[in-house]
Scaffold this motif. Structure first.
Motif, PDB file in Angstrom:
ATOM      1  N   GLU A  14     -23.710 -15.270  19.040  1.00  0.00           N
ATOM      2  CA  GLU A  14     -25.140 -15.403  19.334  1.00  0.00           C
ATOM      3  C   GLU A  14     -25.823 -14.081  18.993  1.00  0.00           C
ATOM      4  OE1 GLU A  14     -25.627 -16.310  23.467  1.00  0.00           O
ATOM      5  OE2 GLU A  14     -24.775 -18.315  23.275  1.00  0.00           O
ATOM      6  N   PRO A  15     -26.975 -14.117  18.340  1.00  0.00           N
ATOM      7  CA  PRO A  15     -27.639 -12.860  17.989  1.00  0.00           C
ATOM      8  C   PRO A  15     -28.012 -12.020  19.210  1.00  0.00           C
ATOM      9  CG  PRO A  15     -28.565 -14.665  16.728  1.00  0.00           C
ATOM     10  CD  PRO A  15     -27.676 -15.277  17.778  1.00  0.00           C
ATOM     11  N   VAL A  16     -27.688 -10.756  19.133  1.00  0.00           N
ATOM     12  CA  VAL A  16     -28.171  -9.771  20.105  1.00  0.00           C
ATOM     13  C   VAL A  16     -29.555  -9.323  19.657  1.00  0.00           C
ATOM     14  CG1 VAL A  16     -27.763  -7.490  21.128  1.00  0.00           C
ATOM     15  CG2 VAL A  16     -25.823  -8.999  20.614  1.00  0.00           C
ATOM     16  N   HIS A  17     -29.675  -9.049  18.364  1.00  0.00           N
ATOM     17  CA  HIS A  17     -30.963  -8.747  17.730  1.00  0.00           C
ATOM     18  C   HIS A  17     -31.183  -9.777  16.634  1.00  0.00           C
ATOM     19  CE1 HIS A  17     -29.660  -4.617  18.992  1.00  0.00           C
ATOM     20  NE2 HIS A  17     -30.870  -4.658  19.514  1.00  0.00           N
ATOM     21  N   HIS A  18     -32.385 -10.294  16.570  1.00  0.00           N
ATOM     22  CA  HIS A  18     -32.799 -11.139  15.443  1.00  0.00           C
ATOM     23  C   HIS A  18     -34.285 -10.889  15.280  1.00  0.00           C
ATOM     24  CE1 HIS A  18     -32.821 -15.332  13.341  1.00  0.00           C
ATOM     25  NE2 HIS A  18     -33.219 -14.356  12.552  1.00  0.00           N
ATOM     26  N   MET A  19     -34.639 -10.160  14.246  1.00  0.00           N
ATOM     27  CA  MET A  19     -36.024  -9.753  14.074  1.00  0.00           C
ATOM     28  C   MET A  19     -36.481  -9.930  12.645  1.00  0.00           C
ATOM     29  SD  MET A  19     -35.145  -5.765  14.766  1.00  0.00           S
ATOM     30  CE  MET A  19     -34.826  -6.246  16.430  1.00  0.00           C
ATOM     31  N   HIS A  20     -37.786 -10.022  12.492  1.00  0.00           N
ATOM     32  CA  HIS A  20     -38.410 -10.270  11.203  1.00  0.00           C
ATOM     33  C   HIS A  20     -39.543  -9.271  10.985  1.00  0.00           C
ATOM     34  CE1 HIS A  20     -36.493 -14.270  11.319  1.00  0.00           C
ATOM     35  NE2 HIS A  20     -36.802 -14.218  12.605  1.00  0.00           N
ATOM     36  N   LEU A  21     -39.693  -8.869   9.738  1.00  0.00           N
ATOM     37  CA  LEU A  21     -40.786  -7.967   9.368  1.00  0.00           C
ATOM     38  C   LEU A  21     -41.331  -8.423   8.016  1.00  0.00           C
ATOM     39  CD1 LEU A  21     -42.408  -5.356   9.907  1.00  0.00           C
ATOM     40  CD2 LEU A  21     -40.560  -4.100   8.766  1.00  0.00           C
ATOM     41  N   ARG A  22     -42.640  -8.657   7.952  1.00  0.00           N
ATOM     42  CA  ARG A  22     -43.288  -9.016   6.687  1.00  0.00           C
ATOM     43  C   ARG A  22     -44.366  -7.986   6.396  1.00  0.00           C
ATOM     44  NH1 ARG A  22     -46.477 -13.914   7.301  1.00  0.00           N
ATOM     45  NH2 ARG A  22     -44.530 -15.055   7.105  1.00  0.00           N
ATOM     46  N   VAL A  23     -44.336  -7.484   5.153  1.00  0.00           N
ATOM     47  CA  VAL A  23     -45.435  -6.641   4.692  1.00  0.00           C
ATOM     48  C   VAL A  23     -45.979  -7.251   3.410  1.00  0.00           C
ATOM     49  CG1 VAL A  23     -44.586  -4.515   5.757  1.00  0.00           C
ATOM     50  CG2 VAL A  23     -43.968  -5.033   3.379  1.00  0.00           C
ATOM     51  N   THR A  24     -47.270  -7.088   3.230  1.00  0.00           N
ATOM     52  CA  THR A  24     -47.939  -7.459   1.992  1.00  0.00           C
ATOM     53  C   THR A  24     -48.311  -6.159   1.313  1.00  0.00           C
ATOM     54  OG1 THR A  24     -48.797  -9.472   3.010  1.00  0.00           O
ATOM     55  CG2 THR A  24     -49.895  -8.719   0.985  1.00  0.00           C
ATOM     56  N   ILE A  25     -48.019  -6.073  -0.009  1.00  0.00           N
ATOM     57  CA  ILE A  25     -48.321  -4.847  -0.742  1.00  0.00           C
ATOM     58  C   ILE A  25     -49.172  -5.164  -1.963  1.00  0.00           C
ATOM     59  CG2 ILE A  25     -46.267  -3.636   0.046  1.00  0.00           C
ATOM     60  CD1 ILE A  25     -44.983  -4.219  -2.713  1.00  0.00           C
ATOM     61  N   ASP A  26     -49.933  -4.151  -2.382  1.00  0.00           N
ATOM     62  CA  ASP A  26     -50.713  -4.277  -3.610  1.00  0.00           C
ATOM     63  C   ASP A  26     -49.922  -3.685  -4.775  1.00  0.00           C
ATOM     64  OD1 ASP A  26     -51.006  -1.475  -3.501  1.00  0.00           O
ATOM     65  OD2 ASP A  26     -53.080  -1.573  -2.787  1.00  0.00           O
ATOM     66  N   ASP A  27     -50.521  -3.621  -5.946  1.00  0.00           N
ATOM     67  CA  ASP A  27     -49.798  -3.158  -7.125  1.00  0.00           C
ATOM     68  C   ASP A  27     -49.546  -1.656  -7.133  1.00  0.00           C
ATOM     69  OD1 ASP A  27     -52.397  -2.407  -7.638  1.00  0.00           O
ATOM     70  OD2 ASP A  27     -52.450  -3.227  -9.659  1.00  0.00           O
ATOM     71  N   GLN A  28     -50.074  -0.954  -6.152  1.00  0.00           N
ATOM     72  CA  GLN A  28     -49.799   0.477  -6.011  1.00  0.00           C
ATOM     73  C   GLN A  28     -48.780   0.736  -4.900  1.00  0.00           C
ATOM     74  OE1 GLN A  28     -51.120   2.756  -8.234  1.00  0.00           O
ATOM     75  NE2 GLN A  28     -51.696   0.824  -9.189  1.00  0.00           N
ATOM     76  N   PHE A  29     -48.163  -0.335  -4.366  1.00  0.00           N
ATOM     77  CA  PHE A  29     -47.148  -0.276  -3.311  1.00  0.00           C
ATOM     78  C   PHE A  29     -47.725   0.113  -1.948  1.00  0.00           C
ATOM     79  CE2 PHE A  29     -44.903   0.201  -7.276  1.00  0.00           C
ATOM     80  CZ  PHE A  29     -43.767  -0.576  -7.133  1.00  0.00           C
TER      81      PHE A  29
END
Length: 191
Positions: free
Chosen positions: A56-71
């Motif tokens: 069973e997960p002890v940690h289960h996390m998500h991260l989303r970033v949106t970037i432009d063409d300059q990072f």
């Protein structure tokens, strides 16, 4: 080639899995979604007599970033499916919107450490963010290649001098980036 088998018997204890996917968006930006899962190979007691079961997960996390063409990060979102201290851990998720404005290629890891270090962030979410720069580079690789082929890329490719294989005086630069190749001093010819 995988590692050779160990020469001593061993027992599994912990597995950390990190998965990162990137997507091109209709608006010309890119999403990078990262996921971290930690599981133990054994049962252990939790608070109030409950048992945390192996797998069973002890940690289960998500991260989303949106970037432009300059990072540069234009949007960020963090979330949790599992954390050892439940809501106490999960309460920090909205704070990771502060990634917005950071640039993945300009001192990003240090900026994240400065902003989310110690009690200002979640150790595991912060660590998950550290994979974003290299994934962003891979995300943009095809676009950058097409720009180079079209003659639009007059600047030295940013990955050169980024690791030992991509040194300017090495065989990779000589073969794949001849415009930027610099002969080692021992190869330089005197006239």
């Amino acid at each position: 080639m995988p590692l050779p088998p160990p020469d001593t018997a061993r027992e599994p204890l912990h597995t950390r899995s990190i998965r990162v996917d990137s997507f091109v968006r209709e608006d010309g930006q890119w999403d990078i979604e990262a996921e971290l899962i930690d599981v133990k190979a054994y049962d252990f007691p939790k608070r109030a007599g409950a048992m945390h079961h192996a797998g069973e997960p002890v940690h289960h996390m998500h991260l989303r970033v949106t970037i432009d063409d300059q990072f540069t990060i234009t949007a960020a979102m963090a979330d949790y499916d599992a954390a050892p201290y439940n809501q106490e851990c999960m309460a920090i998720a909205p704070d990771y919107r502060a990634l917005v404005g950071m640039n993945l290629l300009r001192n990003f890891r240090q900026a994240v450490k400065d902003r989310f270090g110690r009690t200002a962030g979640c150790t595991h979410m912060t660590e998950l963010s550290y994979v974003l720069p290299t994934v962003a580079v891979q995300t943009m690789a095809n676009r950058r290649r097409k720009e180079q082929e079209a003659g639009q890329g007059q600047k030295r490719p940013f990955q050169l001098e980024g690791c030992h294989a991509l040194r300017l005086d090495g065989p990779v630069a000589r073969e794949f980036y001849p415009k930027w190749y610099v002969a080692p001093k021992t190869e330089a010819k005197c006239e």
